[in-house]
Design a protein around this motif. Structure first.
Motif, PDB file in Angstrom:
ATOM      1  N   THR A  36      33.054 -54.538 140.923  1.00  0.00           N
ATOM      2  CA  THR A  36      31.866 -55.299 140.543  1.00  0.00           C
ATOM      3  C   THR A  36      31.061 -55.573 141.807  1.00  0.00           C
ATOM      4  OG1 THR A  36      33.017 -57.416 140.764  1.00  0.00           O
ATOM      5  CG2 THR A  36      32.948 -56.425 138.560  1.00  0.00           C
ATOM      6  N   ALA A  37      29.760 -55.614 141.645  1.00  0.00           N
ATOM      7  CA  ALA A  37      28.860 -55.918 142.774  1.00  0.00           C
ATOM      8  C   ALA A  37      27.673 -56.677 142.198  1.00  0.00           C
ATOM      9  CB  ALA A  37      28.410 -54.637 143.474  1.00  0.00           C
ATOM     10  N   MET A  38      27.773 -57.996 142.196  1.00  0.00           N
ATOM     11  CA  MET A  38      26.773 -58.829 141.541  1.00  0.00           C
ATOM     12  C   MET A  38      25.627 -59.164 142.499  1.00  0.00           C
ATOM     13  SD  MET A  38      28.239 -58.907 138.676  1.00  0.00           S
ATOM     14  CE  MET A  38      27.075 -59.971 137.817  1.00  0.00           C
ATOM     15  N   VAL A  39      24.422 -58.809 142.065  1.00  0.00           N
ATOM     16  CA  VAL A  39      23.213 -59.188 142.792  1.00  0.00           C
ATOM     17  C   VAL A  39      22.272 -59.861 141.789  1.00  0.00           C
ATOM     18  CG1 VAL A  39      23.435 -57.314 144.469  1.00  0.00           C
ATOM     19  CG2 VAL A  39      22.086 -56.962 142.389  1.00  0.00           C
ATOM     20  N   LEU A  40      21.252 -60.521 142.306  1.00  0.00           N
ATOM     21  CA  LEU A  40      20.287 -61.194 141.436  1.00  0.00           C
ATOM     22  C   LEU A  40      19.030 -60.347 141.286  1.00  0.00           C
ATOM     23  CD1 LEU A  40      20.528 -64.898 142.614  1.00  0.00           C
ATOM     24  CD2 LEU A  40      21.335 -63.935 140.470  1.00  0.00           C
ATOM     25  N   GLY A  41      18.514 -60.291 140.083  1.00  0.00           N
ATOM     26  CA  GLY A  41      17.270 -59.561 139.889  1.00  0.00           C
ATOM     27  C   GLY A  41      17.064 -59.147 138.457  1.00  0.00           C
ATOM     28  N   SER A  42      16.252 -58.120 138.293  1.00  0.00           N
ATOM     29  CA  SER A  42      15.914 -57.606 136.973  1.00  0.00           C
ATOM     30  C   SER A  42      16.721 -56.340 136.707  1.00  0.00           C
ATOM     31  CB  SER A  42      14.414 -57.292 136.898  1.00  0.00           C
ATOM     32  OG  SER A  42      14.122 -56.497 135.775  1.00  0.00           O
ATOM     33  N   GLU A  43      17.504 -56.347 135.648  1.00  0.00           N
ATOM     34  CA  GLU A  43      18.302 -55.164 135.310  1.00  0.00           C
ATOM     35  C   GLU A  43      17.406 -53.973 134.995  1.00  0.00           C
ATOM     36  OE1 GLU A  43      21.967 -53.878 132.303  1.00  0.00           O
ATOM     37  OE2 GLU A  43      21.155 -55.916 132.290  1.00  0.00           O
TER      38      GLU A  43
ATOM     39  N   SER B 115      20.174 -52.018 150.621  1.00  0.00           N
ATOM     40  CA  SER B 115      21.083 -53.119 150.958  1.00  0.00           C
ATOM     41  C   SER B 115      20.609 -54.401 150.297  1.00  0.00           C
ATOM     42  CB  SER B 115      21.159 -53.296 152.483  1.00  0.00           C
ATOM     43  OG  SER B 115      21.667 -52.123 153.094  1.00  0.00           O
ATOM     44  N   PHE B 116      21.493 -55.008 149.487  1.00  0.00           N
ATOM     45  CA  PHE B 116      21.191 -56.230 148.754  1.00  0.00           C
ATOM     46  C   PHE B 116      21.982 -57.401 149.334  1.00  0.00           C
ATOM     47  CE2 PHE B 116      20.537 -52.784 145.780  1.00  0.00           C
ATOM     48  CZ  PHE B 116      19.401 -53.147 145.084  1.00  0.00           C
ATOM     49  N   ARG B 117      21.454 -58.595 149.102  1.00  0.00           N
ATOM     50  CA  ARG B 117      22.241 -59.808 149.333  1.00  0.00           C
ATOM     51  C   ARG B 117      22.987 -60.161 148.052  1.00  0.00           C
ATOM     52  NH1 ARG B 117      18.384 -64.264 151.875  1.00  0.00           N
ATOM     53  NH2 ARG B 117      16.793 -63.246 150.625  1.00  0.00           N
ATOM     54  N   ALA B 118      24.205 -60.647 148.213  1.00  0.00           N
ATOM     55  CA  ALA B 118      25.024 -60.952 147.051  1.00  0.00           C
ATOM     56  C   ALA B 118      24.478 -62.169 146.316  1.00  0.00           C
ATOM     57  CB  ALA B 118      26.473 -61.205 147.470  1.00  0.00           C
ATOM     58  N   ALA B 119      24.701 -62.198 144.997  1.00  0.00           N
ATOM     59  CA  ALA B 119      24.306 -63.348 144.193  1.00  0.00           C
ATOM     60  C   ALA B 119      25.260 -64.498 144.453  1.00  0.00           C
ATOM     61  CB  ALA B 119      24.314 -62.983 142.708  1.00  0.00           C
ATOM     62  N   LEU B 120      24.726 -65.732 144.552  1.00  0.00           N
ATOM     63  CA  LEU B 120      25.580 -66.917 144.696  1.00  0.00           C
ATOM     64  C   LEU B 120      26.285 -67.193 143.373  1.00  0.00           C
ATOM     65  CD1 LEU B 120      23.260 -69.303 146.705  1.00  0.00           C
ATOM     66  CD2 LEU B 120      25.223 -68.041 147.559  1.00  0.00           C
TER      67      LEU B 120
ATOM     68  N   PRO C 209      28.918 -57.671 154.869  1.00  0.00           N
ATOM     69  CA  PRO C 209      28.989 -59.121 155.129  1.00  0.00           C
ATOM     70  C   PRO C 209      27.905 -59.909 154.412  1.00  0.00           C
ATOM     71  CG  PRO C 209      29.344 -57.888 157.147  1.00  0.00           C
ATOM     72  CD  PRO C 209      28.954 -56.893 156.116  1.00  0.00           C
ATOM     73  N   GLU C 210      26.731 -59.285 154.187  1.00  0.00           N
ATOM     74  CA  GLU C 210      25.637 -60.003 153.533  1.00  0.00           C
ATOM     75  C   GLU C 210      25.643 -59.841 152.019  1.00  0.00           C
ATOM     76  OE1 GLU C 210      25.142 -57.822 156.010  1.00  0.00           O
ATOM     77  OE2 GLU C 210      24.985 -59.295 157.636  1.00  0.00           O
ATOM     78  N   GLY C 211      26.213 -58.728 151.520  1.00  0.00           N
ATOM     79  CA  GLY C 211      26.159 -58.474 150.088  1.00  0.00           C
ATOM     80  C   GLY C 211      26.728 -57.113 149.760  1.00  0.00           C
ATOM     81  N   PHE C 212      25.840 -56.206 149.276  1.00  0.00           N
ATOM     82  CA  PHE C 212      26.285 -54.873 148.853  1.00  0.00           C
ATOM     83  C   PHE C 212      25.242 -53.846 149.262  1.00  0.00           C
ATOM     84  CE2 PHE C 212      28.053 -57.940 145.869  1.00  0.00           C
ATOM     85  CZ  PHE C 212      29.411 -57.630 145.924  1.00  0.00           C
ATOM     86  N   THR C 213      25.727 -52.611 149.504  1.00  0.00           N
ATOM     87  CA  THR C 213      24.837 -51.493 149.817  1.00  0.00           C
ATOM     88  C   THR C 213      25.049 -50.402 148.781  1.00  0.00           C
ATOM     89  OG1 THR C 213      24.796 -51.950 152.190  1.00  0.00           O
ATOM     90  CG2 THR C 213      24.212 -49.728 151.496  1.00  0.00           C
ATOM     91  N   LEU C 214      23.956 -50.017 148.141  1.00  0.00           N
ATOM     92  CA  LEU C 214      23.960 -48.943 147.149  1.00  0.00           C
ATOM     93  C   LEU C 214      23.428 -47.683 147.817  1.00  0.00           C
ATOM     94  CD1 LEU C 214      24.010 -47.843 144.169  1.00  0.00           C
ATOM     95  CD2 LEU C 214      21.677 -48.732 143.968  1.00  0.00           C
ATOM     96  N   LYS C 215      24.167 -46.574 147.720  1.00  0.00           N
ATOM     97  CA  LYS C 215      23.745 -45.316 148.335  1.00  0.00           C
ATOM     98  C   LYS C 215      23.752 -44.192 147.310  1.00  0.00           C
ATOM     99  CE  LYS C 215      25.421 -46.279 153.035  1.00  0.00           C
ATOM    100  NZ  LYS C 215      26.291 -45.803 154.146  1.00  0.00           N
TER     101      LYS C 215
END
Length: 465
Positions: free
Chosen positions: A345-352, A453-458, A384-390
């Motif tokens: 799982t890699a949870m970020v905030l935004g619009s699906e 590169s995204f920041r993770a959702a709190l 460390p900041e969140g997730f990276t999608l490649k």
């Protein structure tokens, strides 16, 4: 930063010369005062020596005698390394009764009584301060002239010390003033720095006014002008986006009709040349429809009309959905399309919706540009900041002309490959709206790799971290 246009440099550049002038003037005044008060102090000591010597005079057998014991003489002549001279003159006939050293000519018109008088003389090239007193020999009316002189070394040393102390003091004051201004301007400019950081974090489509309350009063007029400019730019961009969206909507129907008619005509065509022309018409209509869809998506992304729901979105689940949707297109070119990564799982905030469109564009570009029987890999990794999608492929990579700015609109290599030339531009726009950083990590002749590169959702939050 110290530059020619720096406010700090301008303030310090104006202040330091002014303080230096004040310091020089102050040092000159301190030197004059130091010299004056040193003279007053040492003149008082010299006056005491004159009076002391006058007390040692006596009249014996009609002659004036200087009754100066050897110890008193040593005390009188001992003066911290300075040379002490004296002279006693009988004013009745001008006879020098006693003397040490040469004090030059004496004032023959001197009158008895009064205080000790001082003058500066030069004897044998040496400056000497002389104290003179005309008085009567004790208990007589015999007038005598008593002169005591000393060289000026002590006075000059004291004056130099005062000067050096003043220069040091003013230098420290200038240094302190520069430090205070440096720190003061830093504190004063901190609100502008926060405004700059606030503006830098915004996406290209976020043209909301900057917070005027953060700005110092002196620059609020500038911030207001910038806000007005951004408001005009926002209106212009909205007008452009509305025009593109309306045009795309209007083109959808005739293009769909054109494709349908071309497909119906293909079913009825009997000759190969006619089928070839109809296939070209259908392909052109399909590419035009794709361009219209891309333009519509880009317009919506820029205007934010798709909505930033600011809800948790699982990137891994989104990858699974996109692979499932685009797998048939990859299979047609015998491309191995798959996911690689340990993240479940890699949870970020935004619009699906927006994130799905962004990933679809990345994968679609990779499939379109990759050669047959190649590999397209999607990966999600924790940072460390969140997730990276490649999204990476093992094709020929981007040409040097495109490597400079692969996110430009209407990219030539994309249009040649049958795309609309807007795929990576849409990716960049959507990434910026999610406060993500998109980068091209491709190497020449070693495939193409685009990373977001995204920041993770709190946890338990529906706002940006």
């Amino acid at each position: 930063m110290w530059t020619a246009n720096s406010l700090r440099a301008a303030l310090i550049g104006r202040l330091v010369p002014a303080l230096a002038v004040i310091g020089i003037a102050g040092a000159a005044a301190a030197y004059a005062l130091g010299e004056r008060y040193a003279n007053l102090a040492y003149d008082r000591s010299l006056s005491d020596d004159v009076v002391t010597l006058a007390g040692q005079l006596a009249l014996r057998e009609g002659k004036v005698r200087v009754d100066l014991p050897s110890q008193a003489r040593k005390w009188l002549l001992a003066n911290e390394g300075e040379r002490v001279l004296y002279r006693v003159i009988d004013l009745r006939d001008g006879t020098v009764l006693d003397s040490i050293g040469n004090l030059g000519a004496w004032a023959r018109d001197a009158e008895p009584g009064g205080a000790v008088q001082f003058r500066d003389v030069t004897v044998e090239g040496v400056s000497v301060r002389v104290g003179s007193l005309v008085t009567d020999v004790p208990q007589t009316e015999v007038p005598v002239l008593i002169e005591v002189g000393e060289t000026l070394g002590r006075r000059q040393r004291v004056t130099r010390q005062v000067l050096l102390g003043s220069l040091l003091l003013f230098t420290l004051m200038i240094g302190a003033a520069v430090a205070v201004i440096w720190r003061g301007t830093q504190v004063a400019l901190d609100p502008l720095k926060r405004l700059a950081e606030q503006a830098a974090k915004r996406s290209g489509a976020n043209l909301q006014p900057l917070e005027l309350a953060l700005a110092p009063v002196e620059v609020r007029a500038l911030i207001e002008a910038i806000n007005l400019m951004m408001a005009r730019l926002s209106r212009a961009m909205q007008s452009q986006s509305h025009f593109i969206a309306n045009s795309a909507h209007q083109l959808r129907t005739p293009l769909a009709g054109l494709r349908l008619q071309a497909q119906l005509a293909l079913d009825e065509a009997q000759t190969l040349p006619l089928r070839a022309r109809l296939l070209e018409i259908e392909g052109s209509a399909r590419r035009a429809a794709h361009l219209v869809e891309q333009l519509l998506t880009l317009a919506k992304a820029e205007s934010g009309s798709l909505g930033m729901m600011q809800q948790p979105v699982d990137l891994v689940e989104l990858v699974r959905q996109v692979i499932q949707r685009l797998l048939p297109a990859a299979t047609l070119k015998d491309i191995d399309l798959g996911y690689e990564g340990q993240a479940t799982t890699a949870m970020v905030l935004g619009s699906e919706v927006l994130l799905g469109e962004m990933l679809s564009n990345l994968v679609d570009n990779a499939i379109r540009h990759a050669s047959n029987a190649s590999v397209v890999t999607i990966s999600v990794a924790a940072t460390p900041e969140g997730f990276t999608l490649k999204v990476a492929d093992d094709g020929d990579g981007l040409p040097p002309s495109v490597m400079e700015n692969p996110f430009a609109r209407f990219n030539s290599i994309d249009t040649v490959a049958g795309g609309a030339g807007l795929g990576l531009a849409i990716v960049k726009e959507i990434a910026e709206q999610h406060l993500a950083v998109v980068s091209n990590q491709s190497a020449p002749h070693r495939g193409t790799e685009i990373a977001v590169s995204f920041r993770a959702a709190l946890q338990g939050s529906s706002s940006w971290p």
